[in-house]
Design a protein around this motif. Structure first.
Motif, PDB file in Angstrom:
ATOM      1  N   LEU A  20       0.982  -1.255  -0.204  1.00 20.38           N
ATOM      2  CA  LEU A  20       0.207  -0.024   0.026  1.00 20.38           C
ATOM      3  C   LEU A  20       1.032   1.352   0.035  1.00 20.38           C
ATOM      4  CD1 LEU A  20      -2.780  -1.124   2.247  1.00 20.38           C
ATOM      5  CD2 LEU A  20      -2.987  -0.522   0.107  1.00 20.38           C
ATOM      6  N   ILE A  21       1.924   1.215   0.886  1.00 16.88           N
ATOM      7  CA  ILE A  21       2.823   2.388   0.990  1.00 16.88           C
ATOM      8  C   ILE A  21       3.467   2.489  -0.429  1.00 16.88           C
ATOM      9  CG2 ILE A  21       4.752   3.246   2.237  1.00 16.88           C
ATOM     10  CD1 ILE A  21       3.973   1.976   4.598  1.00 16.88           C
ATOM     11  N   THR A  22       3.911   1.537  -0.937  1.00 17.08           N
ATOM     12  CA  THR A  22       5.096   1.725  -1.986  1.00 17.08           C
ATOM     13  C   THR A  22       4.603   1.570  -3.531  1.00 17.08           C
ATOM     14  OG1 THR A  22       5.696  -0.464  -1.856  1.00 17.08           O
ATOM     15  CG2 THR A  22       6.935   1.007  -0.508  1.00 17.08           C
ATOM     16  N   TYR A  23       3.338   1.224  -3.541  1.00 19.80           N
ATOM     17  CA  TYR A  23       2.500   0.627  -4.844  1.00 19.80           C
ATOM     18  C   TYR A  23       2.881   1.882  -5.964  1.00 19.80           C
ATOM     19  CZ  TYR A  23      -0.434  -1.698  -7.914  1.00 19.80           C
ATOM     20  OH  TYR A  23      -0.960  -2.319  -9.177  1.00 19.80           O
ATOM     21  N   PRO A  24       2.734   2.920  -5.856  1.00 22.11           N
ATOM     22  CA  PRO A  24       2.902   4.229  -6.936  1.00 22.11           C
ATOM     23  C   PRO A  24       4.449   4.087  -7.560  1.00 22.11           C
ATOM     24  CG  PRO A  24       1.856   5.139  -5.071  1.00 22.11           C
ATOM     25  CD  PRO A  24       2.017   3.838  -4.674  1.00 22.11           C
ATOM     26  N   LEU A  25       5.544   3.707  -6.751  1.00 27.66           N
ATOM     27  CA  LEU A  25       6.638   3.696  -7.285  1.00 27.66           C
ATOM     28  C   LEU A  25       6.652   2.048  -8.132  1.00 27.66           C
ATOM     29  CD1 LEU A  25       8.780   4.225  -3.823  1.00 27.66           C
ATOM     30  CD2 LEU A  25       8.585   5.781  -5.970  1.00 27.66           C
ATOM     31  N   GLN A  26       6.141   1.186  -7.725  1.00 32.09           N
ATOM     32  CA  GLN A  26       5.922  -0.195  -8.268  1.00 32.09           C
ATOM     33  C   GLN A  26       5.330   0.091  -9.650  1.00 32.09           C
ATOM     34  OE1 GLN A  26       4.709  -3.581  -6.080  1.00 32.09           O
ATOM     35  NE2 GLN A  26       3.995  -4.522  -8.015  1.00 32.09           N
ATOM     36  N   THR A  27       4.516   0.870 -10.008  1.00 33.21           N
ATOM     37  CA  THR A  27       3.691   1.156 -11.180  1.00 33.21           C
ATOM     38  C   THR A  27       4.589   1.963 -11.829  1.00 33.21           C
ATOM     39  OG1 THR A  27       1.493   1.198  -9.980  1.00 33.21           O
ATOM     40  CG2 THR A  27       1.808   2.328 -12.259  1.00 33.21           C
ATOM     41  N   VAL A  28       5.211   3.000 -11.595  1.00 31.54           N
ATOM     42  CA  VAL A  28       6.361   3.699 -12.229  1.00 31.54           C
ATOM     43  C   VAL A  28       7.234   2.600 -12.865  1.00 31.54           C
ATOM     44  CG1 VAL A  28       8.046   5.503 -12.095  1.00 31.54           C
ATOM     45  CG2 VAL A  28       5.665   5.891 -11.406  1.00 31.54           C
ATOM     46  N   THR A  47      12.189   9.308 -11.413  1.00 28.31           N
ATOM     47  CA  THR A  47      11.081   8.672 -10.836  1.00 28.31           C
ATOM     48  C   THR A  47       9.855   9.684 -10.396  1.00 28.31           C
ATOM     49  OG1 THR A  47      12.681   7.116  -9.723  1.00 28.31           O
ATOM     50  CG2 THR A  47      10.242   7.108  -8.842  1.00 28.31           C
ATOM     51  N   LEU A  48      10.289  10.714  -9.654  1.00 27.40           N
ATOM     52  CA  LEU A  48       9.340  11.736  -9.361  1.00 27.40           C
ATOM     53  C   LEU A  48       8.826  12.347 -10.478  1.00 27.40           C
ATOM     54  CD1 LEU A  48      10.811  13.362  -6.198  1.00 27.40           C
ATOM     55  CD2 LEU A  48       9.026  11.928  -6.389  1.00 27.40           C
ATOM     56  N   ASP A  49       9.565  12.842 -11.696  1.00 24.58           N
ATOM     57  CA  ASP A  49       8.904  13.355 -12.903  1.00 24.58           C
ATOM     58  C   ASP A  49       8.253  12.463 -13.609  1.00 24.58           C
ATOM     59  OD1 ASP A  49      10.518  15.428 -12.538  1.00 24.58           O
ATOM     60  OD2 ASP A  49      12.288  14.994 -13.532  1.00 24.58           O
ATOM     61  N   HIS A  50       8.441  11.033 -13.723  1.00 27.78           N
ATOM     62  CA  HIS A  50       7.629  10.041 -14.219  1.00 27.78           C
ATOM     63  C   HIS A  50       6.207  10.126 -13.494  1.00 27.78           C
ATOM     64  CE1 HIS A  50       8.133   6.300 -16.881  1.00 27.78           C
ATOM     65  NE2 HIS A  50       6.647   6.547 -16.813  1.00 27.78           N
ATOM     66  N   MET A  51       6.326   9.940 -12.139  1.00 30.55           N
ATOM     67  CA  MET A  51       4.893  10.165 -11.455  1.00 30.55           C
ATOM     68  C   MET A  51       4.211  11.257 -11.917  1.00 30.55           C
ATOM     69  SD  MET A  51       6.292   8.781  -7.687  1.00 30.55           S
ATOM     70  CE  MET A  51       4.509   8.708  -7.163  1.00 30.55           C
ATOM     71  N   CYS A  52       4.685  12.351 -11.830  1.00 32.05           N
ATOM     72  CA  CYS A  52       3.832  13.536 -12.164  1.00 32.05           C
ATOM     73  C   CYS A  52       3.353  13.457 -13.487  1.00 32.05           C
ATOM     74  CB  CYS A  52       4.883  14.902 -12.165  1.00 32.05           C
ATOM     75  SG  CYS A  52       5.496  15.060 -10.460  1.00 32.05           S
ATOM     76  N   MET A 297      16.180   0.865 -12.650  1.00 36.74           N
ATOM     77  CA  MET A 297      16.756   0.337 -11.382  1.00 36.74           C
ATOM     78  C   MET A 297      16.724   1.081 -10.474  1.00 36.74           C
ATOM     79  SD  MET A 297      20.256  -1.734 -10.954  1.00 36.74           S
ATOM     80  CE  MET A 297      20.884  -2.427  -9.650  1.00 36.74           C
ATOM     81  N   SER A 298      17.061   2.385 -10.460  1.00 36.85           N
ATOM     82  CA  SER A 298      17.111   3.265  -9.199  1.00 36.85           C
ATOM     83  C   SER A 298      15.746   3.350  -8.502  1.00 36.85           C
ATOM     84  CB  SER A 298      17.392   4.659  -9.747  1.00 36.85           C
ATOM     85  OG  SER A 298      16.597   5.659 -10.556  1.00 36.85           O
ATOM     86  N   THR A 299      14.534   3.273  -9.273  1.00 37.10           N
ATOM     87  CA  THR A 299      13.192   3.347  -8.789  1.00 37.10           C
ATOM     88  C   THR A 299      12.959   1.873  -8.090  1.00 37.10           C
ATOM     89  OG1 THR A 299      12.608   4.644 -10.718  1.00 37.10           O
ATOM     90  CG2 THR A 299      10.768   3.521  -9.315  1.00 37.10           C
ATOM     91  N   LYS A 300      13.332   1.017  -8.744  1.00 37.09           N
ATOM     92  CA  LYS A 300      13.314  -0.342  -8.057  1.00 37.09           C
ATOM     93  C   LYS A 300      14.245  -0.446  -6.886  1.00 37.09           C
ATOM     94  CE  LYS A 300      11.504  -4.354  -7.747  1.00 37.09           C
ATOM     95  NZ  LYS A 300      10.209  -4.500  -7.497  1.00 37.09           N
ATOM     96  N   ILE A 301      15.316   0.261  -6.684  1.00 35.18           N
ATOM     97  CA  ILE A 301      15.830   0.101  -5.471  1.00 35.18           C
ATOM     98  C   ILE A 301      15.170   0.735  -4.367  1.00 35.18           C
ATOM     99  CG2 ILE A 301      17.966   0.780  -4.324  1.00 35.18           C
ATOM    100  CD1 ILE A 301      19.751   0.129  -6.928  1.00 35.18           C
ATOM    101  N   VAL A 302      14.713   2.108  -4.599  1.00 34.07           N
ATOM    102  CA  VAL A 302      13.974   2.717  -3.640  1.00 34.07           C
ATOM    103  C   VAL A 302      12.831   1.835  -3.038  1.00 34.07           C
ATOM    104  CG1 VAL A 302      12.756   4.779  -3.338  1.00 34.07           C
ATOM    105  CG2 VAL A 302      14.854   4.663  -4.503  1.00 34.07           C
ATOM    106  N   GLN A 303      12.107   1.412  -4.138  1.00 35.13           N
ATOM    107  CA  GLN A 303      10.648   0.723  -3.873  1.00 35.13           C
ATOM    108  C   GLN A 303      10.804  -0.753  -3.231  1.00 35.13           C
ATOM    109  OE1 GLN A 303       9.312  -2.266  -5.806  1.00 35.13           O
ATOM    110  NE2 GLN A 303       7.763  -2.094  -4.146  1.00 35.13           N
ATOM    111  N   SER A 304      11.798  -1.443  -3.588  1.00 37.41           N
ATOM    112  CA  SER A 304      11.780  -2.805  -3.023  1.00 37.41           C
ATOM    113  C   SER A 304      12.790  -2.893  -1.672  1.00 37.41           C
ATOM    114  CB  SER A 304      12.722  -3.618  -4.179  1.00 37.41           C
ATOM    115  OG  SER A 304      14.068  -3.123  -4.472  1.00 37.41           O
ATOM    116  N   VAL A 305      13.524  -1.942  -1.662  1.00 36.28           N
ATOM    117  CA  VAL A 305      14.426  -1.823  -0.239  1.00 36.28           C
ATOM    118  C   VAL A 305      13.459  -1.328   0.689  1.00 36.28           C
ATOM    119  CG1 VAL A 305      16.240  -0.696   0.885  1.00 36.28           C
ATOM    120  CG2 VAL A 305      16.595  -1.636  -1.234  1.00 36.28           C
ATOM    121  N   PHE A 306      12.616  -0.328   0.559  1.00 37.93           N
ATOM    122  CA  PHE A 306      11.682   0.305   1.526  1.00 37.93           C
ATOM    123  C   PHE A 306      10.719  -0.818   1.658  1.00 37.93           C
ATOM    124  CE2 PHE A 306       8.722   4.076   2.459  1.00 37.93           C
ATOM    125  CZ  PHE A 306       8.966   4.204   3.950  1.00 37.93           C
TER     126      PHE A 306
END
Length: 336
Positions: A20-28, A47-52, A297-306
């Motif tokens: 629930l907390i990290t799902y937007p990062l997973q989608t991106v 990552t943030l630009d892609h989300m925007c 990969m940078s997005t995945k590292i943030v999402q998966s580690v968190f």
């Protein structure tokens, strides 16, 4: 209640909260992995630009596309994984104790045994839950047309006018039907080979986690002045460190899995079509270079580690709470 069941339920609970907390990062991240449009690749968004961009053109809801089946998949995956992990680990501990009685080893489960236990649990999990993740990937990578791209009323059919400006929502049933129409029953097991190979990710993760946790507990036991056990923050940090190491090693397999499970691009160019796992790997390296294996990969590292850190922390706290509650009621059975 058995110890295996407690760990299974706690793992499912921790996985849902982390999801629930990290799902937007997973989608991106899934979109980054499956992106093969050269024009879009030139504009490398963070990552943030892609989300925007997703929010701007498709709305906030698209960041949570496929959330419902993803939560079901997370609960099922974590529950199945932790349940079988605890059972297999119990068997490994029994074997280790038996070996100690025979004069071999110190009676503890070694690093290699932990790796085998995690791998076996991962394989059971993959075979049972892969169809759920195929549907989730389809829903995450489904793009909703922005309003500026919707044809004017004069160019649209009566049926399109009746349903309004917005196209019909792309839901779970649509994704399931799309997968079935495209590849039949076995389409729900697309990407199962790289996913099975990917069991090395949680295997490495749990091997590192168990090893670090064991060393920390041993150090605490030797320190007579320290009466406290391992804290939630320490479990959080150990989980994050273990997941970071596992993700760096196995990331290319995640990209291959996402490419196979996403909707196949319809075009005459052979590089758009993947016949299987090895064909996908060869074409990615040939047409996109090694960098193509590490997209997002940078997005995945943030999402998966968190997510892993949250999962471990919540899971351990839930296990402690359930054991304490059942211990008071005398309902805790012996571990399997």
């Amino acid at each position: 209640m058995s110890d295996a069941l407690i760990n299974g339920v706690a793992g499912a609970g921790g996985g849902i909260i982390a999801q629930l907390i990290t799902y937007p990062l997973q989608t991106v991240n899934t979109r980054q992995q499956t992106e093969r449009d050269p024009k879009k690749e030139k504009t490398k968004l963070g990552t943030l630009d892609h989300m925007c961009e997703v929010v701007k053109h498709e709305g906030w809801g698209r960041l949570y596309g496929g959330l419902a089946p993803s939560l079901v998949g997370t609960a099922a995956s974590q529950g199945v994984y932790y349940y079988f992990y605890q059972i297999f680990r119990g068997k490994a501990e029994a074997i280790a104790i038996d070996h100690r009685k025979r004069g071999f080893g110190d009676g503890s489960v070694g690093m290699f045994s932990s790796l085998i236990v995690a791998a076996m649990s991962g394989c059971v999990n993959v075979l049972l839950t892969n169809p759920i993740w195929v549907v989730v990937t389809r829903m995450q990578t489904h793009t909703k047309a922005s309003k500026k791209n919707i044809p004017s009323q004069a160019l649209r059919s009566p049926e399109e006018i009746l349903i309004g400006l917005e196209p019909p929502p792309y839901g779970t049933s649509h994704a399931i039907q799309e997968v079935y129409d495209e590849a039949g029953f076995w389409g729900f097991w697309k990407g199962v080979i790289p996913t099975l190979i990917m069991v090395s990710n949680p295997s490495i993760q749990f091997m590192l986690y168990e090893t670090l946790l064991k060393k920390l507990r041993k150090r605490r036991a030797l320190n007579k002045n320290s009466g406290k056990g391992v804290t939630a923050l320490e479990v959080f940090l150990l989980g994050a460190l273990a997941k970071l190491g596992a993700t760096v090693v196995t990331y290319p397999l995640l990209v291959v899995k996402a490419r196979l499970q996403a909707k196949q691009i319809v075009c005459t160019d052979k590089k758009c079509h993947y016949e299987g796992t090895f064909d996908a790997i060869l074409k990615m390296i040939r047409y996109e270079g090694l960098s193509g294996c590490y997209k997002g990969m940078s997005t995945k590292i943030v999402q998966s580690v968190f997510a892993a850190a949250i999962l471990f922390m919540v899971k351990e706290e839930l296990v402690k709470g359930v054991r304490l509650l059942l211990g008071k009621n005398g309902a805790l059975s012996k571990p399997l």
